[in-house]
Write a protein that holds these residues in place. Structure first.
Motif, PDB file in Angstrom:
ATOM      1  N   GLU A   1       0.818  -1.202   0.000  1.00 44.36           N
ATOM      2  CA  GLU A   1       0.000   0.000   0.000  1.00 44.36           C
ATOM      3  C   GLU A   1       0.861   1.266   0.000  1.00 44.36           C
ATOM      4  N   LEU A   2       1.987   1.186   0.713  1.00 48.99           N
ATOM      5  CA  LEU A   2       2.889   2.335   0.746  1.00 48.99           C
ATOM      6  C   LEU A   2       3.448   2.625  -0.639  1.00 48.99           C
ATOM      7  N   VAL A   3       3.864   1.574  -1.328  1.00 50.94           N
ATOM      8  CA  VAL A   3       4.413   1.754  -2.674  1.00 50.94           C
ATOM      9  C   VAL A   3       3.368   2.383  -3.593  1.00 50.94           C
ATOM     10  N   ALA A   4       2.141   1.872  -3.526  1.00 48.57           N
ATOM     11  CA  ALA A   4       1.074   2.410  -4.385  1.00 48.57           C
ATOM     12  C   ALA A   4       0.771   3.863  -4.044  1.00 48.57           C
ATOM     13  N   ALA A   5       0.676   4.175  -2.742  1.00 44.63           N
ATOM     14  CA  ALA A   5       0.373   5.548  -2.328  1.00 44.63           C
ATOM     15  C   ALA A   5       1.510   6.497  -2.703  1.00 44.63           C
ATOM     16  N   THR A   6       2.752   6.030  -2.548  1.00 46.77           N
ATOM     17  CA  THR A   6       3.901   6.869  -2.913  1.00 46.77           C
ATOM     18  C   THR A   6       3.884   7.186  -4.401  1.00 46.77           C
ATOM     19  N   ALA A   7       3.575   6.174  -5.211  1.00 47.60           N
ATOM     20  CA  ALA A   7       3.531   6.393  -6.662  1.00 47.60           C
ATOM     21  C   ALA A   7       2.437   7.397  -7.028  1.00 47.60           C
ATOM     22  N   ARG A   8       1.275   7.288  -6.391  1.00 41.25           N
ATOM     23  CA  ARG A   8       0.177   8.207  -6.685  1.00 41.25           C
ATOM     24  C   ARG A   8       0.536   9.644  -6.297  1.00 41.25           C
ATOM     25  N   GLU A   9       1.064   9.790  -5.088  1.00 40.47           N
ATOM     26  CA  GLU A   9       1.386  11.132  -4.611  1.00 40.47           C
ATOM     27  C   GLU A   9       2.501  11.752  -5.440  1.00 40.47           C
ATOM     28  N   ALA A  10       3.502  10.959  -5.789  1.00 37.59           N
ATOM     29  CA  ALA A  10       4.607  11.488  -6.590  1.00 37.59           C
ATOM     30  C   ALA A  10       4.134  11.912  -7.973  1.00 37.59           C
ATOM     31  N   ALA A  11       3.219  11.143  -8.543  1.00 37.20           N
ATOM     32  CA  ALA A  11       2.701  11.482  -9.872  1.00 37.20           C
ATOM     33  C   ALA A  11       1.914  12.778  -9.845  1.00 37.20           C
ATOM     34  N   GLY A  12       1.330  13.102  -8.698  1.00 38.44           N
ATOM     35  CA  GLY A  12       0.540  14.320  -8.595  1.00 38.44           C
ATOM     36  C   GLY A  12       1.357  15.568  -8.331  1.00 38.44           C
ATOM     37  N   LEU A  13       2.682  15.421  -8.167  1.00 39.67           N
ATOM     38  CA  LEU A  13       3.540  16.564  -7.917  1.00 39.67           C
ATOM     39  C   LEU A  13       4.124  17.067  -9.223  1.00 39.67           C
ATOM     40  N   ALA A  14       3.917  18.331  -9.530  1.00 40.67           N
ATOM     41  CA  ALA A  14       4.474  18.879 -10.765  1.00 40.67           C
ATOM     42  C   ALA A  14       5.991  19.035 -10.657  1.00 40.67           C
ATOM     43  N   ASP A  15       6.431  19.792  -9.677  1.00 38.15           N
ATOM     44  CA  ASP A  15       7.872  20.006  -9.506  1.00 38.15           C
ATOM     45  C   ASP A  15       8.265  20.027  -8.033  1.00 38.15           C
ATOM     46  N   GLY A  16       7.437  19.443  -7.183  1.00 35.20           N
ATOM     47  CA  GLY A  16       7.705  19.484  -5.755  1.00 35.20           C
ATOM     48  C   GLY A  16       8.378  18.226  -5.249  1.00 35.20           C
ATOM     49  N   ARG A  17       8.322  18.028  -3.934  1.00 38.86           N
ATOM     50  CA  ARG A  17       8.995  16.910  -3.293  1.00 38.86           C
ATOM     51  C   ARG A  17       8.013  16.196  -2.366  1.00 38.86           C
ATOM     52  N   LEU A  18       8.164  14.878  -2.302  1.00 38.32           N
ATOM     53  CA  LEU A  18       7.331  14.030  -1.444  1.00 38.32           C
ATOM     54  C   LEU A  18       8.206  13.442  -0.350  1.00 38.32           C
ATOM     55  N   GLY A  19       7.808  13.638   0.907  1.00 37.73           N
ATOM     56  CA  GLY A  19       8.501  13.028   2.035  1.00 37.73           C
ATOM     57  C   GLY A  19       7.694  11.870   2.592  1.00 37.73           C
ATOM     58  N   VAL A  20       8.336  10.720   2.743  1.00 39.08           N
ATOM     59  CA  VAL A  20       7.696   9.531   3.313  1.00 39.08           C
ATOM     60  C   VAL A  20       8.349   9.298   4.674  1.00 39.08           C
ATOM     61  N   ILE A  21       7.594   9.525   5.751  1.00 44.21           N
ATOM     62  CA  ILE A  21       8.144   9.448   7.104  1.00 44.21           C
ATOM     63  C   ILE A  21       7.687   8.149   7.749  1.00 44.21           C
ATOM     64  N   VAL A  22       8.668   7.341   8.169  1.00 41.00           N
ATOM     65  CA  VAL A  22       8.397   5.983   8.641  1.00 41.00           C
ATOM     66  C   VAL A  22       8.964   5.801  10.047  1.00 41.00           C
ATOM     67  N   PRO A  23       8.491   4.792  10.795  1.00 31.98           N
ATOM     68  CA  PRO A  23       9.087   4.508  12.106  1.00 31.98           C
ATOM     69  C   PRO A  23      10.549   4.100  11.969  1.00 31.98           C
ATOM     70  N   GLN A  24      11.349   4.436  12.947  1.00 29.39           N
ATOM     71  CA  GLN A  24      12.763   4.095  12.925  1.00 29.39           C
ATOM     72  C   GLN A  24      12.975   2.594  12.785  1.00 29.39           C
ATOM     73  N   GLY A  25      12.185   1.816  13.503  1.00 31.16           N
ATOM     74  CA  GLY A  25      12.383   0.370  13.500  1.00 31.16           C
ATOM     75  C   GLY A  25      12.027  -0.308  12.193  1.00 31.16           C
ATOM     76  N   ARG A  26      11.278   0.359  11.323  1.00 29.77           N
ATOM     77  CA  ARG A  26      10.875  -0.230  10.047  1.00 29.77           C
ATOM     78  C   ARG A  26      11.460   0.532   8.861  1.00 29.77           C
ATOM     79  N   ALA A  27      12.407   1.411   9.129  1.00 25.82           N
ATOM     80  CA  ALA A  27      12.938   2.282   8.077  1.00 25.82           C
ATOM     81  C   ALA A  27      13.577   1.477   6.950  1.00 25.82           C
ATOM     82  N   ASP A  28      14.437   0.505   7.277  1.00 25.90           N
ATOM     83  CA  ASP A  28      15.128  -0.261   6.240  1.00 25.90           C
ATOM     84  C   ASP A  28      14.137  -1.053   5.390  1.00 25.90           C
TER      85      ASP A  28
END
Length: 766
Positions: free
Chosen positions: A661-688
Motif C-alpha cells: 500500500e505504501l508503494v502504491a500511495a507513494t507512486a500516486r502522490e509522486a505522480a501528482g507533484l508537478a515540480d515538488g517533493r514528497l517526504g515519506v516518514i516511517v518509524p525508525q524500526g521499520r525504516a530499512d
C-alpha cells in the motif's frame, strides 16, 4: 494592500511598467548599473577594464579590491539582487535587495539598499495603519534574471482593502512563495519577512534570546536571517570571533546550506551536535536510553571519577629497573605524591609534571641512600648537585618513564572514554551512583566510532584532562621544522634547475634567481600567509574557541551535557536559541527553556514567540492539533495563514499489506507533484524494510542515513525530518512512531507538520 494579478486592490502594473522594472533589476544583477544612465556607464566601464586583472590588482588597489569583493558577493547571490521597492510619501524611491550597492564613481549614493539596513526596515514593517512615511511597497518576483511579476501594496489607509490580512506584509508574494514547489534546499525569506519575524531578526546582540515557535512558523529561516543581520550590523565584533550555527543533523545542514550564501554571508560555521569536538564526526547510532543517560549531568561525576581512577596507586611495591639495579616504589609513597598533586587542583595532564617531580625525587633519595651513605654513619656524602644529577638521569631512564606512564598516564579524551566504555570494572569504579542497568548501558566494545551523545562527554573529559601547552608547542615546532625542511628541498631543486652564472647580454650583470631573493624561512612565511585560514576554519579546529555568537536550531533536542558544551563555546552568553518544546523527541531533551538555561544565565534570558504558521495549511494543522493536545492540553498550535482546500486523508490497511500500500500511495502522490517533493516518514524500526520496498518500485527515491533531499521522493525517519519541509508527506504507521519512544507523540507531531500542501496517513491495522 496587495495588487494581485486581477487588480483586486490598487492599480495593476501594466506590461510597460513590468518592462521598466525588468530593465532595472536586470541591470542590478548583471551590470551593477546606476539608476542614472551616466553613472551606470561609468561603473560598467570600470568593471570592464579591471575585470581581466581583478584578482591581481585587488591586492594593491583599494578601489579594485572593493570591486573584487562585490563580484564575490554577486557570484553567491543566485536568486536575484533586487526584490522590492519602497515609494516614500515625499516621492523618493528606494530599491531593496539582498546586498547593498553604491555608486562608487560619485558620492556613494545607494543604488540598492541592503535589506538589513535600518532604512530598509519599513519594507517589512509598514502597514496601512502605520505606513512609516511610505506610500507604496512593491514586491518584485523574478526567475533567474527576469522579472515575472509585480505586486504593489498601497499604504494609504484611504485605499486600504478591509479584506486583506492585516498582520501580513507582502501577502501576495508570501502566498506565492508558500505555494511554490519545494526544491530540496531551503530558500531565504528575505523578500517576505513578516513583522513578528523581523522583530526577532533585528533583536539586540547581547544576551540569550529564545525563539519559541510551533511548526511552520519560520524559526529556522529567522535564525539564518538573524545570523546574516548580526554579521552585517556587528561586523567588526563578530568577524574576529565568528558565529556558530548548530543544527540537529547533517541532512538538515545540507538543507539550509545555501541560505546564508544567497544573503552574501559565508563566514558562519555550521555544525551538528556530533561535530562540535574537533577531529570527531560522531555518526554512530545507539539506543535512546543510552543517549539519554549520557546526556544527564551525572556524567560529569562519572568522568571525574574515571580520571581519578587513572591516577593509580599499586597494591604492592612497584619494581623499577634502573641500570641493572632495582628500585622499589612503595604504595605509600605513590599515594602521598598523588594527594599532594591533587590538592593543586590542576587538570590531570597538566598535573603530570608535578607528579613526575614527586616520584623522581623519591627514587633519587633511594639511589642517594645506596651510593652516598657514609660508612661511618655520618651524613650522606652526596652534595645537592650530585642529587640533581641523579634526578636528571632518572628522568631519562626508560623504566622510570614506563612506571610514570602507568601510574599517571597522559590521556586524550578519546582514550579516557574508550577505555571506560570497554571495561566493566572501570565503569563500576567510576559510576557507583548509577544502577546496574545504567552501568550496563555504558558498556560497549572498542571501535565503531562515536555517537552524538559522546561528543559532550569528550568535551567534558578535555576540560578535566587539560592539554599540556609544552607538548602542544613541541608538536607545532616539529610540524614547522618539517615544513622548513620541505621548503629547503624546494629551493634546492630550484638551484639545481637554474644557473645563476648566466650573464645578461645588455649590461653584463647576473640574472637573479629565486634563491637569491628567498631563503627557506621567508618562503615558508609566504606559504603560511597564502594558506591563512578563515575565522570559521580556525574556530572549527580549536576546541577552546570562544564564538562571538551562537545560534542553535531545534534546540529542544539538546541534552544537559550538550548545553554545557555550548556554554563553553560562548562565554559571553550571546546566543539565539530556536526551537519548540512541544516537538522535543530526545529522552534527554529540553523539557523547558528555564530548565536548560537558568543554570548558566539565571533569569537573564528573554523569550520571543512566533505564533503564525506559514508552512502548514489549516487542514493539516487541525490534525496535528489533536496530537498536540495529547502531549499537553495547555499547548496551543500556531495559527495557519492559509488553507489549501485539500483535507488530509487517513487510510487503514492490513498490516501484512502495508509495504504494498505504501508503494502504491507513494507512486500516486509522486505522480501528482508537478515540480515538488514528497517526504515519506516511517518509524525508525521499520525504516530499512519500508525504504527498500519504495526503492524497489521507485529507484529514484532517496533513502539512507543522509538522503539526497533534491530527489522527488525521500524516505526518512522523524529524526531525519526535523526542520525539513516537503510539498506532500506520507506518514506511515503513526501508532508505531508513537510506540517507539516515551516521547513518541512529539515525534508524531513533527511528522504530521512537515507538509506545505498535502498530507496522507497509512495506518496498519493491528
Amino acid at each position: 494592500m496587495s495588487t494581485h494579478s486581477d487588480g483586486s486592490a490598487g492599480q495593476q502594473p501594466d506590461d510597460d511598467e513590468i518592462g521598466r522594472e525588468q530593465e532595472y533589476v536586470s541591470m542590478l544583477y548583471g551590470r551593477l548599473d546606476d539608476m542614472r544612465e551616466q553613472a551606470a556607464q561609468r561603473l560598467t566601464e570600470q568593471l570592464r577594464t579591471t575585470g581581466g586583472t581583478l584578482q591581481a590588482r585587488s591586492q594593491r588597489d583599494s578601489s579594485v579590491r572593493m570591486y573584487a569583493e562585490q563580484v564575490e558577493q554577486f557570484s553567491a547571490v543566485e536568486n536575484g539582487l533586487c526584490f522590492g521597492r519602497l515609494d516614500g510619501a515625499d516621492g523618493a524611491r528606494h530599491y531593496i535587495g539582498r546586498i547593498g550597492i553604491f555608486d562608487t564613481g560619485g558620492d556613494f549614493d545607494p543604488l540598492l539598499m541592503d535589506w538589513r539596513a535600518p532604512a530598509a526596515r519599513p519594507f517589512y514593517l509598514a502597514t496601512a495603519a502605520n505606513p512609516q512615511g511610505m506610500r507604496r511597497r512593491r514586491h518584485l518576483r523574478t526567475r533567474q534574471r527576469k522579472v515575472t511579476g509585480l505586486n504593489d501594496e498601497v499604504l494609504d489607509i484611504a485605499t486600504a482593502s478591509p479584506t486583506a490580512h492585516e498582520e501580513l506584509t507582502g501577502e501576495a508574494s508570501l502566498l506565492a512563495a508558500l505555494n511554490a514547489g519545494r526544491t530540496g534546499r531551503m530558500r531565504d525569506i528575505v523578500e517576505t519577512i513578516q513583522v513578528e519575524q523581523d522583530r526577532i531578526i533585528r533583536a539586540d546582540l547581547p544576551g540569550v534570546l529564545v525563539v519559541q515557535g510551533g511548526p511552520g512558523t519560520g524559526k529556522t529561516a529567522v535564525a539564518l536571517h538573524r545570523a546574516a543581520y548580526l554579521l552585517y550590523t556587528h561586523r567588526r565584533e563578530l568577524s574576529t570571533r565568528g558565529v556558530l550555527l548548530v543544527g540537529p543533523n547533517a541532512t538538515f545542514l545540507r538543507y539550509i546550506s545555501q541560505v546564508l550564501p544567497t544573503l552574501a554571508e559565508t563566514g558562519v560555521l555550521l555544525r551538528t551536535p556530533g561535530d562540535l569536538f574537533p577531529g570527531v564526526s560522531a555518526r554512530r547510532a545507539e539506543p535512546a536510553r543510552t543517549a539519554a543517560l549520557k546526556g544527564r549531568t551525572v556524567m560529569t561525576e562519572v568522568l571525574a571519577a574515571a580520571v581519578r581512577d587513572r591516577q593509580w596507586v599499586p597494591d604492592e611495591p612497584l619494581e623499577i629497573e634502573v641500570e641493572r639495579e632495582t628500585l622499589l616504589l612503595d604504595p605509600a609513597t605513590v599515594r602521598e605524591a598523588r594527594e599532594r598533586v591533587r590538592r593543586t587542583g590542576r587538570p590531570h595532564n597538566l598535573a603530570r609534571a608535578l607528579f613526575d617531580v614527586e616520584i623522581v625525587h623519591a627514587l633519587a633519595d633511594q639511589v642517594a641512600e645506596q651510593i652516598g651513605a657514609d660508612p661511618l654513619g655520618g651524613e650522606n656524602l652526596l652534595s645537592e648537585a650530585d642529587r640533581a644529577e641523579i634526578r636528571r638521569e632518572l628522568r631519562e631512564e626508560p623504566g622510570v618513564r614506563a612506571a610514570l606512564d602507568e601510574l599517571w598516564p597522559v590521556l586524550t579524551p578519546q582514550r579516557l572514554l574508550a577505555d571506560l566504555y570497554a571495561c566493566t570494572d572501570r565503569i563500576a569504579v567510576a559510576a557507583p551512583m548509577l544502577t546496574d542497568d545504567e552501568r550496563a548501558l555504558l558498556h560497549r566494545e572498542p571501535g565503531g566510532g562515536w555517537t552524538p551523545a559522546d561528543v559532550p562527554l569528550l568535551d567534558e573529559a578535555a576540560e578535566l584532562l587539560g592539554e599540556d601547552e609544552r607538548a602542544a608547542a613541541a608538536r607545532r615546532e616539529r610540524i614547522r621544522a618539517s615544513q622548513r625542511e620541505y621548503a629547503e628541498g624546494v629551493l634546492e631543486i630550484w638551484r639545481g634547475s637554474r644557473s645563476i652564472d648566466v650573464e645578461d647580454e645588455a649590461d653584463g650583470g647576473e640574472i637573479l634567481g629565486v634563491t637569491d631573493l628567498l631563503d627557506a624561512d621567508r618562503l615558508l612565511e609566504r606559504q603560511e600567509e597564502a594558506d591563512r585560514l578563515t575565522t570559521a576554519q580556525r574556530a572549527a579546529a580549536d576546541r577552546s574557541w570562544a564564538f562571538g555568537h551562537v545560534i542553535v536550531d531545534e534546540a529542544q533536542e539538546l541534552s544537559p551535557m550538550a548545553w554545557r558544551l555550548l556554554m563553553r563555546r560562548c562565554p559571553s552568553r550571546s546566543m539565539t536559541i530556536v526551537g519548540d518544546v512541544a516537538q522535543t523527541g530526545a529522552l534527554a531533551g529540553t523539557p523547558s527553556w528555564a530548565d536548560a538555561l537558568e543554570p548558566y544565565v539565571a533569569q537573564r534570558w528573554r523569550l520571543e514567540e512566533l505564533t503564525v504558521s506559514y508552512r502548514t495549511p489549516a487542514e493539516i494543522m487541525a490534525v496535528a492539533a489533536d496530537v498536540l493536545t495529547g502531549i499537553d492540553p495547555a499547548l496551543r498550535p500556531p495559527r495557519s495563514v492559509r488553507a489549501t482546500g485539500v483535507p488530509p486523508w487517513d487510510r487503514a490497511v492490513a498490516a501484512g499489506a502495508l509495504a504494498d500500500e505504501l508503494v502504491a500511495a507513494t507512486a500516486r502522490e509522486a505522480a501528482g507533484l508537478a515540480d515538488g517533493r514528497l517526504g515519506v516518514i516511517v518509524p525508525q524500526g521499520r525504516a530499512d524494510e519500508l525504504a527498500a520496498a519504495v526503492v524497489a518500485a521507485l529507484p529514484e527515491a532517496a533513502v539512507g542515513e543522509q538522503p539526497e533531499l533534491e530527489s522527488r521522493v525521500v524516505v526518512l525517519t522523524v529524526d531525519q525530518a526535523k526542520g525539513l519541509e516537503f510539498d506532500s508527506v506520507l506518514v506511515v504507521d503513526p501508532d508505531g512512531i508513537v510506540a517507539e519512544s516515551p516521547r513518541g507523540r512529539s515525534d508524531l507531531y513533527v511528522a504530521l507538520t512537515r507538509a506545505t500542501q498535502r498530507l496522507g496517513i497509512l495506518r496498519p491495522t493491528r
